[in-house]
Design a protein around this motif. Structure first.
Motif, PDB file in Angstrom:
ATOM      1  N   GLY A  80     -38.097 -10.100 -38.968  1.00 22.75           N
ATOM      2  CA  GLY A  80     -36.673  -9.397 -39.157  1.00 22.75           C
ATOM      3  C   GLY A  80     -36.598  -8.124 -38.958  1.00 22.75           C
ATOM      4  N   TYR A  81     -37.638  -7.683 -38.453  1.00 25.23           N
ATOM      5  CA  TYR A  81     -37.464  -6.160 -38.112  1.00 25.23           C
ATOM      6  C   TYR A  81     -37.161  -5.701 -36.799  1.00 25.23           C
ATOM      7  CZ  TYR A  81     -40.640  -6.505 -42.253  1.00 25.23           C
ATOM      8  OH  TYR A  81     -41.118  -6.911 -43.417  1.00 25.23           O
ATOM      9  N   PHE A  82     -36.766  -4.636 -36.529  1.00 29.43           N
ATOM     10  CA  PHE A  82     -36.297  -4.104 -35.165  1.00 29.43           C
ATOM     11  C   PHE A  82     -37.198  -3.134 -34.665  1.00 29.43           C
ATOM     12  CE2 PHE A  82     -32.625  -5.920 -37.231  1.00 29.43           C
ATOM     13  CZ  PHE A  82     -31.886  -6.466 -36.070  1.00 29.43           C
ATOM     14  N   TYR A  83     -37.128  -3.074 -33.281  1.00 28.63           N
ATOM     15  CA  TYR A  83     -37.889  -2.179 -32.394  1.00 28.63           C
ATOM     16  C   TYR A  83     -37.360  -1.840 -31.167  1.00 28.63           C
ATOM     17  CZ  TYR A  83     -39.477  -5.977 -29.287  1.00 28.63           C
ATOM     18  OH  TYR A  83     -39.482  -7.051 -28.553  1.00 28.63           O
TER      19      TYR A  83
ATOM     20  N   ARG B 263     -32.194  -2.791 -28.979  1.00 30.03           N
ATOM     21  CA  ARG B 263     -33.227  -3.083 -29.927  1.00 30.03           C
ATOM     22  C   ARG B 263     -33.454  -4.609 -30.037  1.00 30.03           C
ATOM     23  NH1 ARG B 263     -34.440   0.925 -33.399  1.00 30.03           N
ATOM     24  NH2 ARG B 263     -32.931   2.941 -33.206  1.00 30.03           N
ATOM     25  N   GLN B 264     -34.788  -4.832 -30.334  1.00 27.45           N
ATOM     26  CA  GLN B 264     -35.069  -6.279 -30.534  1.00 27.45           C
ATOM     27  C   GLN B 264     -35.377  -6.744 -31.908  1.00 27.45           C
ATOM     28  OE1 GLN B 264     -35.072  -8.983 -28.249  1.00 27.45           O
ATOM     29  NE2 GLN B 264     -33.885  -7.444 -26.631  1.00 27.45           N
ATOM     30  N   LYS B 265     -35.115  -7.871 -32.210  1.00 26.68           N
ATOM     31  CA  LYS B 265     -35.689  -8.270 -33.481  1.00 26.68           C
ATOM     32  C   LYS B 265     -36.918  -9.016 -33.599  1.00 26.68           C
ATOM     33  CE  LYS B 265     -33.470 -10.369 -37.646  1.00 26.68           C
ATOM     34  NZ  LYS B 265     -32.104 -10.913 -38.194  1.00 26.68           N
ATOM     35  N   THR B 266     -37.879  -8.681 -34.452  1.00 28.73           N
ATOM     36  CA  THR B 266     -39.086  -9.643 -34.551  1.00 28.73           C
ATOM     37  C   THR B 266     -38.999 -10.775 -35.239  1.00 28.73           C
ATOM     38  OG1 THR B 266     -40.046  -8.587 -36.522  1.00 28.73           O
ATOM     39  CG2 THR B 266     -40.430  -7.334 -34.641  1.00 28.73           C
TER      40      THR B 266
ATOM     41  N   SER C 105     -45.826  -8.004 -35.275  1.00 29.49           N
ATOM     42  CA  SER C 105     -44.982  -7.483 -34.011  1.00 29.49           C
ATOM     43  C   SER C 105     -45.901  -6.163 -33.436  1.00 29.49           C
ATOM     44  CB  SER C 105     -43.626  -7.131 -34.088  1.00 29.49           C
ATOM     45  OG  SER C 105     -43.389  -6.603 -33.093  1.00 29.49           O
TER      46      SER C 105
END
Length: 214
Positions: free
Chosen positions: A135-138, A129-132, A62
């Motif tokens: 499964g990670y968040f940014y 926050r959005q999930k890639t 991402s």
């Protein structure tokens, strides 16, 4: 080695200290890091920050997550968010973010990243926050905040009426008016209250949206 690092860190950017710790069994960890870069196993994003690529070298990562780590704290915003949300039709490759530190630009193997400074009190408004896919968040702006950021950062923009604001949205940005009219005006109002730049423009944006709903 790619499999080992991928299991350790996934596609979350890591600093030199963390990477050296994972390679502590080697006599010269920094030499190993340099070798892994030449082999295309890891990418150097900036000084003291690396991205471990998936084992096959073709997996996804991402850029938004990379952006959050290149300069912290920051959040993805501006045309990047508006484009991906479908508010504006243009596809953008430059990934733009807001930050509280001095404005900067980074270029690396994953692309170009621009950071624009905003006031500390303005920074936390309208964030999510959005999930890639991994499964990670940014951290990213909502479309409302992204539009406010774009207006506030446009130094030559002068809007003195709701008519001019509508023209800016429809003709200059070619924005989807249905999406604009459904925006949360409380976020726009909060942004106007926490910035000295383009306060009038943000007020006209709120009033233009409210008028459309009548």
């Amino acid at each position: 080695m790619a499999s080992f690092l991928s299991k350790q860190f996934g596609t979350v950017p890591v600093n030199t200290r963390t990477l050296k710790s994972a390679l502590k069994e080697y006599k010269a960890p920094m030499a190993k890091i340099s070798l892994l870069q030449r082999e295309g196993v890891i990418l150097n994003l900036r000084r003291d920050l690396y991205l471990c690529l998936p084992e096959d070298g073709e997996g996804t990562y991402s850029r938004e997550l990379v952006a959050n780590h290149l300069l912290h704290p920051s959040y993805v915003s501006y045309e990047t968010v508006l484009s991906r949300a479908g508010v504006i039709p243009e596809r953008v490759t430059l990934l733009k973010s807001s930050c509280m530190k001095r404005s900067k630009v980074f270029d690396n193997a994953t692309g170009r990243y621009e950071y624009i400074q905003v006031p500390e009190a303005y920074f936390p408004i309208g964030l999510t926050r959005q999930k890639t896919e991994e499964g990670y968040f940014y951290l990213t702006a909502t479309p409302e905040k992204a539009l406010c950021d774009l207006i506030v950062s446009s130094s030559n923009l002068r809007i003195q009426s709701m008519k001019t604001m509508r023209s800016y949205l429809e003709e200059y940005l070619r924005a989807d008016w249905d999406m604009i009219s459904e925006m949360d005006i409380s976020i726009i109002r909060a942004c106007a209250e926490k910035t000295n730049k383009k306060k009038n423009e943000l007020n006209f944006l709120e009033r233009t949206i409210c008028r459309e709903r009548v």
